[in-house]
Design a protein around this motif. Structure first.
Motif, PDB file in Angstrom:
ATOM      1  N   ASP A   1      -0.883   8.297  15.245  1.00 30.43           N
ATOM      2  CA  ASP A   1       0.420   8.527  14.629  1.00 30.43           C
ATOM      3  C   ASP A   1       0.346   8.107  13.161  1.00 30.43           C
ATOM      4  OD1 ASP A   1       3.116   8.275  13.704  1.00 30.43           O
ATOM      5  OD2 ASP A   1       3.780   8.168  15.792  1.00 30.43           O
TER       6      ASP A   1
ATOM      7  N   GLN B   1      -0.074   5.467  -4.075  1.00 34.00           N
ATOM      8  CA  GLN B   1       0.745   5.920  -5.200  1.00 34.00           C
ATOM      9  C   GLN B   1       0.479   5.104  -6.465  1.00 34.00           C
ATOM     10  OE1 GLN B   1       1.749   4.459  -2.399  1.00 34.00           O
ATOM     11  NE2 GLN B   1       3.787   3.586  -2.514  1.00 34.00           N
TER      12      GLN B   1
ATOM     13  N   PHE C   1      -3.982  -4.526   2.300  1.00 29.64           N
ATOM     14  CA  PHE C   1      -3.640  -4.511   0.905  1.00 29.64           C
ATOM     15  C   PHE C   1      -2.276  -5.170   0.722  1.00 29.64           C
ATOM     16  CE2 PHE C   1      -0.254  -1.251   0.952  1.00 29.64           C
ATOM     17  CZ  PHE C   1      -0.455  -0.643   2.169  1.00 29.64           C
ATOM     18  N   SER C   2      -1.812  -5.231  -0.471  1.00 32.95           N
ATOM     19  CA  SER C   2      -0.499  -5.669  -0.936  1.00 32.95           C
ATOM     20  C   SER C   2      -0.610  -6.694  -2.050  1.00 32.95           C
ATOM     21  CB  SER C   2       0.404  -6.188   0.187  1.00 32.95           C
ATOM     22  OG  SER C   2      -0.119  -7.362   0.784  1.00 32.95           O
TER      23      SER C   2
ATOM     24  N   HIS D   1       3.041   7.508   4.239  1.00 38.08           N
ATOM     25  CA  HIS D   1       3.692   6.744   5.300  1.00 38.08           C
ATOM     26  C   HIS D   1       3.459   5.233   5.151  1.00 38.08           C
ATOM     27  CE1 HIS D   1       4.291  10.497   7.734  1.00 38.08           C
ATOM     28  NE2 HIS D   1       3.269  10.851   6.983  1.00 38.08           N
ATOM     29  N   GLY D   2       3.175   4.795   3.964  1.00 41.11           N
ATOM     30  CA  GLY D   2       2.985   3.361   3.746  1.00 41.11           C
ATOM     31  C   GLY D   2       1.617   2.857   4.121  1.00 41.11           C
ATOM     32  N   HIS D   3       0.661   3.752   4.389  1.00 43.60           N
ATOM     33  CA  HIS D   3      -0.658   3.283   4.811  1.00 43.60           C
ATOM     34  C   HIS D   3      -1.792   3.660   3.870  1.00 43.60           C
ATOM     35  CE1 HIS D   3       1.256   2.672   8.777  1.00 43.60           C
ATOM     36  NE2 HIS D   3       0.471   1.634   8.737  1.00 43.60           N
TER      37      HIS D   3
ATOM     38  N   THR E   1      -1.703  13.862   3.426  1.00 44.74           N
ATOM     39  CA  THR E   1      -2.122  13.971   2.035  1.00 44.74           C
ATOM     40  C   THR E   1      -2.285  12.596   1.403  1.00 44.74           C
ATOM     41  OG1 THR E   1      -0.941  16.050   1.793  1.00 44.74           O
ATOM     42  CG2 THR E   1      -1.472  14.869  -0.229  1.00 44.74           C
TER      43      THR E   1
ATOM     44  N   PHE F   1      -4.637   1.262   2.496  1.00 45.35           N
ATOM     45  CA  PHE F   1      -5.898   0.896   3.145  1.00 45.35           C
ATOM     46  C   PHE F   1      -7.055   1.756   2.635  1.00 45.35           C
ATOM     47  CE2 PHE F   1      -2.835  -0.464   6.531  1.00 45.35           C
ATOM     48  CZ  PHE F   1      -3.096  -1.814   6.418  1.00 45.35           C
TER      49      PHE F   1
ATOM     50  N   GLY G   1      -1.737   8.713  -6.200  1.00 46.34           N
ATOM     51  CA  GLY G   1      -1.687   9.381  -4.907  1.00 46.34           C
ATOM     52  C   GLY G   1      -0.320   9.265  -4.269  1.00 46.34           C
ATOM     53  N   THR G   2      -0.284   9.402  -2.977  1.00 44.74           N
ATOM     54  CA  THR G   2       0.981   9.377  -2.256  1.00 44.74           C
ATOM     55  C   THR G   2       1.101   8.079  -1.454  1.00 44.74           C
ATOM     56  OG1 THR G   2       0.108  10.331  -0.227  1.00 44.74           O
ATOM     57  CG2 THR G   2       0.760  11.866  -1.963  1.00 44.74           C
ATOM     58  N   ALA G   3       2.325   7.863  -0.958  1.00 44.81           N
ATOM     59  CA  ALA G   3       2.542   6.674  -0.131  1.00 44.81           C
ATOM     60  C   ALA G   3       1.934   6.864   1.259  1.00 44.81           C
ATOM     61  CB  ALA G   3       4.031   6.389  -0.015  1.00 44.81           C
TER      62      ALA G   3
ATOM     63  N   ASN H   1       1.303  -1.374  -3.655  1.00 42.54           N
ATOM     64  CA  ASN H   1       2.198  -0.580  -2.802  1.00 42.54           C
ATOM     65  C   ASN H   1       1.473   0.416  -1.925  1.00 42.54           C
ATOM     66  OD1 ASN H   1       4.728  -1.617  -3.884  1.00 42.54           O
ATOM     67  ND2 ASN H   1       4.131  -0.567  -5.769  1.00 42.54           N
TER      68      ASN H   1
ATOM     69  N   ASP I   1       2.504   7.118  11.334  1.00 40.00           N
ATOM     70  CA  ASP I   1       3.362   5.987  11.011  1.00 40.00           C
ATOM     71  C   ASP I   1       2.825   4.667  11.534  1.00 40.00           C
ATOM     72  OD1 ASP I   1       5.537   7.074   9.467  1.00 40.00           O
ATOM     73  OD2 ASP I   1       5.876   8.313  11.239  1.00 40.00           O
TER      74      ASP I   1
END
Lengths: 367, 652
Positions: free
Chosen positions: B198, B368, B293-294, B376-378, B58, B381, B372-374, B365, B200
């Motif tokens: 994956d 989010q 990003f970041s 899995h931290g990706h 998601t 992009f 939106g959502t994190a 970040n 992650d």
């Protein structure tokens, strides 16, 4: 009883008590912490509650998680994020709303390196608060879908006002309702929507969506005029695949006059050109247009036809033509990887010599 | 338009199982079980809203799909559209030159674009400096080609604007390589919604980072043919300076940060070096590699203290444009020069000693940040469609300032004085040069009469002020130099006459219309100012006496004047050269310009005095290196000025 007691404790334990972890860690390490057996068990439990459709029980269990110190922070965040999504799928009962509100205040605790080597910058692995906000909007969308599904296509005077006031989340629900409504029903409200658009009411998004669903040209034209450019572009894209060339062409001609829509419209025209001489003719006409000419050249290149290449080459070498037009014709050859275009390009580099246009032709041929 | 709404109707129907999780065993940036079918063959799909499927991730906002459009849209353009846009600019404008610089593994021509006028010299005859911007080295970072293309569009649009854009076109070579990793980028656009293997540590499809080459072969483009999905070289670890060092890359071909078999083994890296040669490389003053990003500038510090300080200063000025929402990520081993990891930014920082960095665009970040959502931290992009236009515009503005600053510090180029009574030119001088030392060509030098009124016109080498879209003078975004900045005065050395301040600290003095002296701009809008003054009645009572113009000004990025225009400013070994303060000391700060002096006399036909004044003291008094102490000279000068140069000038 124990559950209730724990819930009561959670209620007086603000989200801020949620313990912070140490600094960022490698992703694999964070995942190992997050996927311990305990959290797997918790997630199974949450899914079981969700399957029963018991929103309040699920919310209560999630609330316990908020202050469950027995779980690793990463494991707790994983479970909270999962639980939050599950809760978003159930009816938004009071307890569920309350818990999601709490979660939406949480700061992420588990930070992982974005890149494992080199630049050391970290991002949250989980973000339950973000998930909670997403779920809250999903509730809004579902409520809007339910609310509007009976109203769409009616001539109720308040419909237009309600649509204009709809939040982005509610619009999602309306769009979902449109997808499920009979096309004929949707068109009942067409006069009032068109009238509202004429008066500047912000329902262009709705017109575009209904036009894409019903293939109604009048609404589509209105959407081109009044919807946000991206909404209109998506509508044109959808209609381009569904309408006959004769039906889509007037819409595309109209959109060519909009700077935000013209370029994409020329690519849609290029899709039609092999079967529509009128579409092809329009592309050539647009090549002469200062604003749209570059996109027209790209559209011609996409056709990659020997005939188009020959005509583009003829325009390029014609000294009586406007310099900008000659350059756009040259651009059509530059962008066309077909054999014919490349052959013409090679010839042009010789015939145009060291002129400014010749230099550009050489640059293209060099590519 | 569902996507444009930027909001999800997630979970509208059905029960969710939103926690898609993979079966790959992560080992840092690598994977321990790449041949395990449960890992290797796993496929996932980004979706706006969660569904019952375990193989969906998601995002929480519409999944961006590339769109055909040469013009910018609220979203991401297809590779073919971007390429067509670049070529459109190159064919239509003589200020854009397309140059093939290499060929990708799959045979695509890698093209760099040189933006600027066709000569390689500035209007003052000096070799043009250059900047280099690289885009799309990492395939999945779609923000990059859009932002870099946005820079090209901005420069093209402004190339004849009569102001800052034209200044850059005339004075700077901007070399842009918008899409370096073409093969990887095309792969991400083939599968805009899908990835393996994956969530992650996503790899191929939309999440490909590396190029498509491995072990002499090529990754096939079929995502479902999974045998080679992990392969490829991380082009941002394939460079000299730090290659294989600092535990930040890997020889493992399935690692995300596989550095490749040798330094610059990859055709894309050779293409980047060829692009640098267009500058040419020796003229470079800035390198930017655009990523996401970041939201951070990763700036290598090489241990060359002046280069490092100038890098930080430039970075601060550019970060200020977006109110410091981008972070300062200078490398931590300042002064050691040991923390390079083989990135392109390392290469240009160490090899050419220029400000150089990896610019990580939004988000900070992840998804989010936009509701939106994190994921899995990706999700970072995958910037939402609705955000990219703003990011493009912000970065165009940011780089406009950065390019402008690195084009060089300002200097005075011409001065004219006219009598208010009849408009007669009584003084006219212009700095001229031909790539070497400049000289002041004084074409008119007649006596200014005590008590008479004059109009002074001063032209600088670049636009010095910024105006908003309404033509109102404002500091450039995040900068401080505005209408009320700067000062000027007339000094009367050797005479007991107080200096005469000139009111240049107001918008009205700056010239925004063409025409040159006395009221138009010189070459670019706001590169000159016009101010009226009345010469004090008590000057030159006994004989012709010099009148020295003292200018304290800064360009719109805050860079002060090159006080000695005789020596053109250039960039050498990581710092400015020929950039002097008013004491004649070279440094990186600049100072007051006192290079212009005219003279006053009661007799309109008087000859000028034999000597010209200067800010420089008679004997060296400072050992500072780089400016500062700018006002120390004033006291002795006012008490009894020492003339240090003699350049007879005669009215023509």
């Amino acid at each position: 009883m124990v559950l209730l007691a724990l819930s009561a404790f959670a209620l007086v334990s603000p989200a801020a008590t949620y313990a912070a972890t140490a600094g960022p860690m490698p992703r694999a390490q964070a995942l190992q912490l997050a996927r311990d057996g305990v959290s797997d068990e918790v997630i199974r439990e949450l899914k079981t509650l969700a399957t029963r459709g018991d929103s309040t029980a699920l919310a209560a269990r999630i609330e316990i998680l908020l202050s469950d110190a027995s779980l690793e922070p990463a494991a707790r965040e994983r479970a909270l994020e999962t639980g939050t999504f599950l809760l978003g799928a159930l009816p938004p009962e009071r307890k569920a709303r309350q818990v999601l509100r709490q979660i939406s205040q949480l700061e992420p605790q588990t930070w992982v390196w974005l890149e494992e080597g080199g630049h050391r910058v970290s991002v949250p692995l989980y973000d339950p608060a973000a998930a909670a906000r997403v779920s809250e909007r999903a509730w809004l969308a579902r409520e809007a879908e339910a609310r509007f599904s009976n109203k769409l296509g009616t001539t109720a005077p308040e419909l237009v006002d309600d649509l204009a006031r709809a939040s982005l989340a509610e619009r999602s629900g309306v769009i979902s309702a449109i997808a499920h409504a009979p096309a004929a029903q949707l068109l009942h409200s067409k006069p009032s929507i068109l009238a509202a658009l004429d008066q500047g009411v912000a329902v262009g998004w709705y017109a575009a969506e209904v036009a894409a669903r019903t293939y109604d040209s009048e609404l589509a034209l209105a959407a081109i005029e009044h919807a946000e450019p991206r909404e209109a572009l998506d509508m044109l894209d959808a209609l381009g695949d569904r309408l006959a060339p004769g039906d889509i062409l007037p819409l595309l001609l109209h959109s060519l006059r909009s700077p935000a829509l013209a370029s994409h419209s020329l690519f849609v025209l290029a899709r039609l050109a092999p079967v529509s001489p009128a579409a092809l003719s329009q592309i050539w006409q647009e090549l002469e247009n200062e604003e749209n000419g570059g996109s027209a050249a790209a559209a011609l290149a996409r056709l990659s036809s020997p005939e188009a290449a020959m005509r583009a080459a003829a325009v390029t070498v014609d000294p009586d033509r406007d310099d900008a037009l000659r350059r756009r014709a040259l651009l059509a050859l530059c962008l066309d990887n077909g054999d014919a275009a490349q052959r013409h390009l090679q010839l042009l580099t010789q015939s145009l010599g060291d002129s400014s246009l010749g230099q550009k032709a050489s640059q293209c041929a060099g590519r | 338009m569902r996507r444009a709404l930027a909001v999800l109707a997630m979970l509208v129907a059905g029960m969710a199982a939103p926690a898609a999780e993979g079966a790959c065993r992560l080992n840092g940036a690598s994977i321990s079980n790449p041949d395990d079918p449960s890992c290797r063959d796993a496929m996932f799909r980004y979706v706006e809203s969660a569904t019952t499927s375990n193989d969906e991730v998601t995002l929480g906002y519409p999944v961006p799909l590339p769109l055909d459009s040469l013009t910018p849209v609220d979203g991401f353009r297809t590779y073919e559209s971007l390429k067509a846009r670049h070529q459109e600019l190159a064919v239509m404008l003589d200020t854009v030159e397309a140059v093939p610089v290499g060929q990708s593994g799959m045979g695509e021509t890698i093209v760099a674009y040189r933006m600027g006028d066709s000569d390689r010299t500035t209007p003052l005859g000096d070799p043009e400096p250059a900047v280099l911007v690289n885009g799309t080295i990492h395939a999945r970072e779609w923000q990059s080609p859009e932002v870099v293309t946005g820079l090209m569009e901005m420069l093209a649009l402004r190339s004849a604007d009569g102001g800052i854009g034209q200044y850059l076109s005339d004075n700077l070579n901007v070399v842009i390589l918008p899409i370096l990793n073409i093969d990887g980028f095309r792969q991400t656009q083939r599968y805009p919604e899908r990835f393996s293997a994956d969530p992650d540590q996503p790899r191929d499809g939309r999440m490909r980072r590396k190029n498509m080459r491995y072990d002499g072969g090529l990754v096939d483009t079929d995502l479902d043919n999974t045998a080679d999905n992990f392969q490829g070289v991380d082009l941002n670890r394939n460079n000299e300076h730090g290659y294989g060092q600092n535990n930040s890359s890997s020889t493992d071909p399935v690692s995300l940060i596989n550095r490749g078999p040798a330094i610059a083994s990859e055709p894309e890296i050779l293409a980047l070096q060829a692009a640098a040669a267009l500058a040419p490389a020796g003229q470079l003053r800035l390198y930017v590699d655009v990523h996401s990003f970041s939201q951070i500038y990763f700036a290598p510090l090489t241990g060359n203290s002046r280069r490092d300080e100038l890098t930080v200063q430039l970075m601060q000025r550019m970060r200020a444009v977006t109110n410091f929402k981008y972070r300062d990520g200078r490398s931590t081993a300042s002064g050691t020069g040991n923390d390079a990891i083989g990135t392109t930014a390392d290469y240009f920082a160490y090899e050419y000693q220029v400000p150089s960095w990896t610019l990580e665009l939004e988000p900070l970040n992840g998804g989010q940040d936009y509701g939106g959502t994190a994921s899995h931290g990706h999700s970072g992009f995958i910037l939402p469609d609705s955000e990219i236009a703003r990011v493009r515009d912000e970065q165009a503005q940011t780089h406009l300032l950065g390019f402008y600053r690195q084009a060089g510090p300002p200097n005075v180029v011409a001065v004219e004085v006219r009598a208010a009574s009849d408009g007669q030119v009584v003084y006219r001088a212009e700095w001229t040069g031909n790539g070497g030392r400049r000289s002041l060509q004084v074409s008119t030098n007649m006596a200014l009469l005590p008590g008479a009124q004059y109009r002074l016109w001063i032209a600088f080498s670049k636009p010095m002020r910024w105006r908003d879209e309404n033509g109102e003078m404002q500091p450039f975004a995040g900068q401080t130099v505005g209408a009320d900045s700067g000062s000027a005065r007339l000094e009367f050395p050797g005479q007991n006459v107080a200096s005469l301040p000139l009111r240049i600290d107001r918008a009205a003095v700056w010239n925004m219309a063409p025409g040159g002296a006395p009221d138009g701009y010189h070459r670019y809008a706001d590169d000159s100012l016009s101010v009226d003054f009345t010469l004090p009645a008590n000057v030159a009572e006994r004989s012709a006496q010099p009148v020295m113009l003292v200018l304290d000004n800064a360009d719109l990025s805050g860079q002060k004047l090159d006080a000695d225009p005789v020596t053109p400013v250039s960039w050498t070994n990581g710092h400015w050269s020929g950039f002097e303060n008013e004491l004649g000391e070279e440094g990186d700060i600049g100072g007051l310009d006192c290079s212009i002096s005219f003279f006053a006399a009661t007799d309109a036909n008087a000859n000028p005095p034999a000597d010209s004044p200067s800010c420089k003291p008679a004997a060296p008094t400072s050992t500072g290196g780089g400016g500062g102490g700018a006002l120390l000279w004033l006291l002795p000068m006012l008490a009894g000025f020492s003339f240090v140069s003699a350049r007879p000038r005669r009215a023509t």
